[in-house]
Write an enzyme that holds these catalytic residues in place. Structure first.
Site, PDB file in Angstrom:
ATOM      1  N   CYS A   1      -3.052  -4.017 -16.171  1.00  0.00           N
ATOM      2  CA  CYS A   1      -3.666  -3.115 -15.192  1.00  0.00           C
ATOM      3  C   CYS A   1      -3.001  -3.233 -13.824  1.00  0.00           C
ATOM      4  O   CYS A   1      -3.452  -2.614 -12.871  1.00  0.00           O
ATOM      5  CB  CYS A   1      -5.169  -3.345 -15.086  1.00  0.00           C
ATOM      6  SG  CYS A   1      -5.581  -4.978 -14.476  1.00  0.00           S
TER       7      CYS A   1
ATOM      8  N   HIS B   1       0.830  -1.213   0.000  1.00  0.00           N
ATOM      9  CA  HIS B   1       0.000   0.000   0.000  1.00  0.00           C
ATOM     10  C   HIS B   1       0.859   1.255   0.000  1.00  0.00           C
ATOM     11  O   HIS B   1       0.488   2.276  -0.562  1.00  0.00           O
ATOM     12  CB  HIS B   1      -0.986  -0.009   1.172  1.00  0.00           C
ATOM     13  CG  HIS B   1      -0.324  -0.186   2.492  1.00  0.00           C
ATOM     14  ND1 HIS B   1      -0.310  -1.396   3.151  1.00  0.00           N
ATOM     15  CD2 HIS B   1       0.379   0.661   3.248  1.00  0.00           C
ATOM     16  CE1 HIS B   1       0.372  -1.266   4.275  1.00  0.00           C
ATOM     17  NE2 HIS B   1       0.804  -0.025   4.360  1.00  0.00           N
TER      18      HIS B   1
HETATM   19  C1  PEP Z   1      -3.115  -7.258 -10.153  1.00  0.00           C
HETATM   20  O1  PEP Z   1      -3.074  -8.313  -9.507  1.00  0.00           O
HETATM   21  O2  PEP Z   1      -2.165  -6.823 -10.830  1.00  0.00           O
HETATM   22  C2  PEP Z   1      -4.331  -6.433 -10.130  1.00  0.00           C
HETATM   23  C3  PEP Z   1      -4.460  -5.394 -10.920  1.00  0.00           C
HETATM   24  O3  PEP Z   1      -5.274  -6.779  -9.209  1.00  0.00           O
HETATM   25  P1  PEP Z   1      -5.166  -6.377  -7.644  1.00  0.00           P
HETATM   26  O4  PEP Z   1      -3.935  -5.532  -7.460  1.00  0.00           O
HETATM   27  O5  PEP Z   1      -6.413  -5.650  -7.322  1.00  0.00           O
HETATM   28  O6  PEP Z   1      -5.072  -7.715  -7.013  1.00  0.00           O
END
Ligand code: PEP
Ligand code: MG
Length: 568
Positions: free
Chosen positions: A493, A199
């Protein structure tokens, strides 16, 4: 070698290294995060102690803390101001002072211990209630610690406020601390703990604060010493040379803007999208020029909720995001509950290994009705707004899971149904998963954790848990080949998309869109605009040839002098 390069090499030699998580180069003075307030021992007041004097000390400390928090809140802005105002209101709660005073008067408990016990009991009571009230327990403990520190003459806990901008050095930052990071005051963040997807990293990047995490020796840095933090290279130079300081000053730039259309130097389109978790985020993303939303993390709307939100409430939450992107693409991810994001109404209370357990789409095996109702809500929100709604499922591992999801979406009239590629099996099997799914989005945060068997929450594993690992890049390449075979769009993403050095590599591997925190859009767009698709492909090949993540990053940086020109 440019002057900036030479200065960088010289200063890296006299400094510390860690994992780069948020780009930008700054020079500043170190201020360390104070150690947590220790639990006072349970001493009683001596027989001859003046109890009323102790009561006065408690009340004076409560008032001083409340006034300090109110003043800090007035100086801060946005979320930080809100967090501090809420904490000030808690300090003003007469119940806490009353309970502490009672313990002093009736139990002859020493002032600091009395406040500790009163605050701890109040926090436990809130936790027992759970839900939104339960979340306030952390704030009550924060107030408790501040009052105890005032009584014991210890430094104020939490993010320091020395009155002028500084480089914050910490062991690690708690979520409540990161919420208080003010980019006007905190020039850079350096932590001993943390990882690229922790975070601390995500928030620092969202705020545009340069940050290096997992720095061995971070805690040897002394208050008042000058350091040069390079959030792109992952270095912390101690006592930087005048030449290095001048290079940073001359490279300082106005914040770049994004014109709303991502492309490489030769004009190949790369959609640049935003990751959002609420209507407010979506409006900020639209204002930053995002072409659409590449990841709407719906579980963030309902974190910590014990009871499933009703369909009407869901429709409202989703419409708030869709409304900010009328006529544009919004990729809505169905609930990714489990592991670090528990949603008690679908996740198991305890699992031996939650990251490998029933999370993401897997929760729908036990609770198919929850997914069904969510798709219903998404379809209703889509019908009420004019955004171009795409839907995707997290944690797909096999082609039949992908097919079942696509089929289910179709029964709700949602015909743009895709898969997240976060598990190595999905990357390797993308050609099958994408035979029916209409698009894919690579979640590099989880793909990295599962490829490297390195928990993304464990800071000791930060050097393993980076998408620069050539094995992770090879899986991204495999997923892109599977998408190309089916002529499907495929995006990234995960946090990797926001790394302006990695972005051209991802494009070279075949990615057609990048979705990121909105503050990263302009830097990523600027690097792509200066890099031809041919060079992107060469960079991808180069990175894949390297034995380690560090070597891959260094090799790519060396071929992209534009990064220095852009101050990245
Ligand atoms: C990922 O795992 O890269 C993702 C975009 O999902 P999260 O970070 O919400 O697990
Ligand atoms: Mg994920």
């Amino acid at each position: 070698m440019t002057v900036a390069d030479a200065a960088r090499v010289a200063d890296a030699a006299s400094g510390l290294t860690g994992v780069p998580v948020s780009p930008g180069r700054v020079v500043g003075v170190v201020v360390t995060m104070p150690a947590p307030v220790p639990e006072p021992d349970s001493a009683r007041l001596p027989e001859d102690a003046d109890v009323e004097l102790s009561v006065t000390q408690v009340l004076a400390a409560v008032t001083a803390v409340q006034e300090d928090l109110t003043a800090r809140s007035a100086r801060a802005e946005g979320t930080a101001a809100e967090v501090l105002a809420v904490t000030a209101a808690m300090a003003a709660d007469p119940a806490l002072a009353r309970d502490a005073v009672g313990r002093v008067q009736e139990g002859r408990t020493a002032p600091a211990r009395a406040v500790w016990e009163a605050g701890s009991d109040a926090a436990s009571r809130l936790e027992a209630v759970g839900g939104l009230l339960g979340e306030r327990a952390r704030d009550v403990r924060d107030v408790r610690d501040r009052i105890v520190a005032a009584l014991l003459g210890l430094p104020v806990p939490g993010v320091p406020d020395p009155g002028s901008p500084f480089v914050l050095v910490a062991d690690d930052l708690a979520p409540a601390d990161t919420a208080q990071l003010d980019p006007e005051r905190v020039l850079a963040v350096v932590t001993r703990g943390g990882g690229p997807t922790s975070h601390t990293a995500i928030l620092a990047r969202a705020l545009g604060i340069p940050a290096v995490v997992a720095v061995d020796g971070a805690l040897d840095l002394r208050d008042g010493e000058t350091v040069l933090v390079d959030g792109a290279a992952g270095t912390v130079g101690r006592d930087p040379s005048a030449a290095a300081v001048a290079a940073v000053a001359s490279g300082r730039r106005e914040r770049r803007t994004f014109d709303g259309a991502g492309r490489t130097a030769d004009g190949r389109r790369v959609e640049l999208l935003a990751n959002v978790a609420s209507g407010e985020d979506a409006r900020a993303a639209a204002a930053a020029g995002a072409e659409g939303v590449g990841l709407f993390r719906t579980e963030f709307c309902f974190l910590g909720r014990a009871v499933e939100p009703g369909v009407d409430e869901q429709v409202e939450a989703y419409r708030a995001v869709l409304a900010a992107f009328g006529g544009r693409k919004v990729v809505v991810r169905t609930l990714d509950a489990g592991a670090d994001k528990p949603l008690p109404f679908v996740t198991a209370e305890s699992e031996p290994n939650p990251a490998l357990g029933v999370r993401g789409l897997r929760t729908s095996r036990r609770h198919p009705e929850v997914l069904d109702r969510q798709l219903d809500a998404i379809a209703r929100a889509a019908a009420a707004e004019d955004a171009d709604v795409w839907v995707m499922a997290p944690m797909i591992a096999t082609p039949d899971e992908a097919d079942a999801f696509v089929e289910l979406c179709a029964t709700h009239g949602l015909d743009r149904a895709g898969v997240m590629i976060e598990v190595p099996s999905a990357a390797l099997g993308a050609r099958w998963a994408l035979a029916r799914a209409t698009f894919a989005s690579i979640g590099t945060n989880d793909l990295t954790q599962y490829t490297m068997a390195a928990d993304r929450e464990v800071s000791d594993l930060a050097r393993l848990a980076t998408a620069w690992q050539p094995a992770v890049l090879a899986l991204v390449g495999a997923a892109c080949s599977g998408a190309a075979l089916n002529d499907r769009p495929i995006g990234v993403c995960g946090e990797a998309a926001a790394d302006p050095v990695l972005a051209p590599v991802l494009v070279g591997l075949g990615v057609t869109s990048l979705s990121m925190t909105p503050v990263a859009l302009a830097d990523v767009a600027a690097v792509l605009a200066a890099t031809s698709s041919e060079l992107c492909e060469e960079l991808a090949f180069l990175a894949l040839q390297q034995p380690t993540a560090e070597a891959a990053r260094a090799a790519v940086r060396a071929r992209l002098p534009v990064l220095d020109e852009l101050g990245l």
